[in-house]
Write an enzyme that holds these catalytic residues in place. Structure first.
Site, PDB file in Angstrom:
ATOM      1  CG  ASN A 145      -3.720   0.667  -3.903  1.00 53.58           C
ATOM      2  OD1 ASN A 145      -3.303   1.672  -4.251  1.00 53.58           O
ATOM      3  ND2 ASN A 145      -5.262   0.820  -3.074  1.00 53.58           N
ATOM      4  CG  HIS A 161      -9.948   7.646  -6.625  1.00 49.24           C
ATOM      5  ND1 HIS A 161      -9.250   6.605  -6.984  1.00 49.24           N
ATOM      6  CD2 HIS A 161      -9.822   6.994  -5.160  1.00 49.24           C
ATOM      7  CE1 HIS A 161      -8.692   6.749  -6.014  1.00 49.24           C
ATOM      8  NE2 HIS A 161      -9.439   6.143  -4.718  1.00 49.24           N
ATOM      9  CG  ASP A 162     -10.452   9.084  -1.273  1.00 45.72           C
ATOM     10  OD1 ASP A 162      -9.872   8.427  -1.891  1.00 45.72           O
ATOM     11  OD2 ASP A 162     -10.692   8.322  -0.294  1.00 45.72           O
ATOM     12  CB  THR A 190      -8.289   3.562   5.490  1.00 40.32           C
ATOM     13  OG1 THR A 190      -8.955   4.118   5.835  1.00 40.32           O
ATOM     14  CG2 THR A 190      -8.436   2.087   5.158  1.00 40.32           C
TER      15      THR A 190
END
Length: 462
Positions: free
Chosen positions: A276, A216-217, A239
Site C-alpha cells: 500500500n 474489494h475494489d 486514492t
C-alpha cells in the site's frame, strides 16, 4: 456503472454518480452509509433493467447490526484516530511476526483487526450480533441475505491466505468472536435476489440476481488487468497506489513482513502480493486546499519542473490524515534538508516523482521477495489517465508501462458477473477480452535509472 458483455465486446457506461463525503461527528470520522445506499438505489433506477448486480467498495471498514438486523450507527472511517496505539496492545498478545505468519497481512493501523479491538469497549459493539464489511452490508440491504466475500475478508487481518478460511488461532487468542462475521462467499457465488421493496423503489422487474464479485475494489481491479502472461506487475492507482504481483501462493517470510508487503486474496485462488502506497490522495488533498484548480494545466506545469528536485516517502503514515497536505509535504522536504517546493506545480511534481519512486521500489522488492520476474508494469485505475505519472513510473522502474483501463474495478466487477452467468470464460479469456476492447497506452522507459537510484538512496539515508 452498467456493463454489457459479448464474445467480442465489453462496454461500460456510467449510469449515476454521487458523492461519498465522510462526516466528522463529535465521536469521530464516520461514513455516510445511508447516503451511499440511497446513491445505490438511485443508480439502479437510472440503470434500468439488468441481468445481475454486483457491489465492490473499499476494504477494512464495516457496519454492526443488532439482533433484528438493524444498523448500529454509521460505520467508522478508516482514517479515524480510534486505532492509534491499538496495534501495540494487540502485539502484546500475538506478536507482529506471529500475525504475519498466520495472516500474511501488512501492518496498517486501520486493518479491521485493530478497528474491532478498538471498538470492543463501546456500547454499540456490545449490542452487535453481526459484522458486515461495507460491500456486504449494501448487498444485505438489497437482498436480505448476509455473507462475507473472501477477497475483502482477506483485508481484515483475520484470514489465513493458505487455507482461505478464518485465522482461528490468532482470533481466539485475541478474544475476537469470528461468529460475528457472516459465512464466507466466493466471487461468482449467488448473493440473493433484489428484495420486493428494492424492486418497487427502483422500478426494476424481478427476479434480479445479485452476484458476489471480488468485492474489494482492488481485487476487482486486478481481475481487470489486461495482462497476456504471468511476468507482470500491476499498480492500481487512485486514492491509494496498490503495487505488486499476482501469485499462486502467499509469501510469508520475515523479509516480506519487514518490507511491509501484504498477501490479500484475489480471483480464482490467486494472491495479491502488494504494498500500500499513499497514492493520489496526496494530490487530491492538495487540490482541495488549492480550491480545485484545473488539473490538466497543473500537470503540464509540473512536467516542466526540475525532476527529482525533492521527494518524500509516499508510504509515510504522516500523510494519512486529511488537511494541510501542501504544508505537510513542504515541511517533510524542509526537515530532510531538500529544496522546499513552494508553487502548486513544484508540489505536484514532488508528489508524482515520489509516487513513481515508491512504485519503483515496490515492484523491485516484490520481484525479489517473491522470486517472480517482471517484464511489464500495468497501471490501472484513475491514475492510468495521468500521463505524467505513467511516464515517470516507466522511467523509474526501467520497464514498459501499459496504462488502462481506468475503470478497472468496475470492469472486473462486471466480468465476474458475466462469467458467473456464462457470458465469458476463464480469467485468461477475461483478460484477452479486456486487451481487445479497452483503450490502452504504452510508455517505454527513457534513459537509465541512475537518477532514480540516487533519489532512492537519498530518501533511504534520512
Amino acid at each position: 456503472m452498467v456493463g454489457r458483455v459479448g464474445p467480442d465486446s465489453l462496454d461500460l457506461a456510467e449510469a449515476h454518480r454521487f458523492p461519498n463525503r465522510p462526516v466528522r461527528l463529535p465521536e469521530g470520522l464516520r461514513w455516510d452509509i445511508l447516503g451511499l445506499y440511497a446513491g445505490v438505489l438511485d443508480g439502479l433506477r437510472a440503470a434500468g433493467q439488468v441481468d445481475s448486480v454486483g457491489i465492490d467498495s473499499w476494504a477494512v471498514d464495516y457496519g454492526l447490526l443488532d439482533a433484528d438486523g438493524a444498523l448500529l450507527g454509521n460505520p467508522v472511517h478508516y482514517r479515524d484516530s480510534r486505532t492509534e496505539g491499538v496495534a501495540e496492545k494487540v502485539w502484546a498478545t500475538v506478536s507482529a511476526a506471529e500475525l504475519y505468519a498466520a495472516t500474511g497481512l501488512q501492518y496498517a493501523p486501520f486493518n479491521t483487526l485493530y478497528q474491532v479491538t478498538a471498538a470492543r469497549s463501546c456500547a454499540q459493539f456490545a449490542r452487535a450480533e453481526r459484522l458486515l464489511l461495507v460491500p456486504d452490508l449494501l448487498t444485505y440491504w438489497l437482498t436480505g441475505e448476509a455473507g462475507t466475500e473472501l477477497t475483502n475478508a482477506s483485508t481484515t487481518q483475520l484470514v489465513d491466505p493458505r487455507t482461505r478460511d478464518w485465522a482461528y488461532g490468532p482470533a481466539e487468542r485475541l478474544g475476537i468472536d469470528l461468529g460475528l462475521f457472516a459465512p464466507l462467499r466466493l466471487p461468482g457465488d449467488p448473493a440473493g435476489l433484489l428484495l420486493p421493496r428494492v424492486l418497487e423503489e427502483t422500478g426494476l422487474t424481478g427476479p434480479v440476481p445479485v452476484t458476489t464479485v471480488a468485492s474489494h475494489d482492488t481485487a476487482s481491479a486486478v481481475a481487470a488487468v489486461p495482462a497476456s502472461g504471468e511476468r507482470f506487475a500491476y499498480i492500481c492507482t487512485g486514492t491509494w497506489s496498490l503495487a505488486g504481483l499476482e501469485l499462486d501462493a502467499p509469501v510469508l517470510t520475515e523479509e516480506s513482513r519487514a518490507a511491509n508487503f501484504t498477501n490479500e486474496l484475489g480471483l480464482d485462488g490467486t494472491v495479491r502480493y502488494l504494498r500500500n502506497i499513499m497514492g493520489l490522495w496526496l494530490l487530491q488533498e492538495c487540490l482541495r486546499e488549492w480550491g480545485d484548480p484545473g488539473l490538466d494545466g497543473l500537470l503540464a506545469a509540473a512536467a516542466e519542473v526540475t525532476p527529482l528536485r525533492s521527494v518524500v516517502d509516499a508510504g509515510d503514515a504522516a500523510f494519512l490524515a486529511p488537511g494541510r497536505m501542501p504544508q505537510r509535504i513542504a515541511d517533510a522536504c524542509r526537515e530532510s534538508g531538500q529544496p522546499v517546493p513552494a508553487s502548486p506545480a513544484e508540489i505536484t511534481r514532488c508528489i508524482l516523482d515520489s509516487l513513481a519512486l515508491a512504485h519503483r521500489r515496490a515492484v523491485a522488492e516484490a520481484e525479489a521477495l517473491a522470486d517472480h520476474p517482471v517484464d511489464v508494469v500495468h497501471i490501472v485505475g484513475g491514475g492510468a489517465r495521468n500521463d505524467l505519472l505513467c511516464r515517470l513510473t516507466a522511467d523509474a522502474c526501467g520497464l514498459p508501462v501499459v496504462a488502462g483501463p481506468a475503470e478497472a474495478a468496475a470492469l472486473g466487477n462486471v466480468l465476474v458477473q458475466a462469467r458467473a452467468h456464462g457470458q465469458v470464460g476463464d480469467r485468461a479469456q477475461m483478460r484477452r477480452l479486456l486487451a481487445r476492447t479497452q483503450p490502452l497506452r504504452r510508455y517505454e522507459p527513457r534513459g537509465d535509472t541512475a537518477a532514480w537510484r540516487a533519489a532512492e538512496e537519498r530518501l533511504a539515508a534520512r
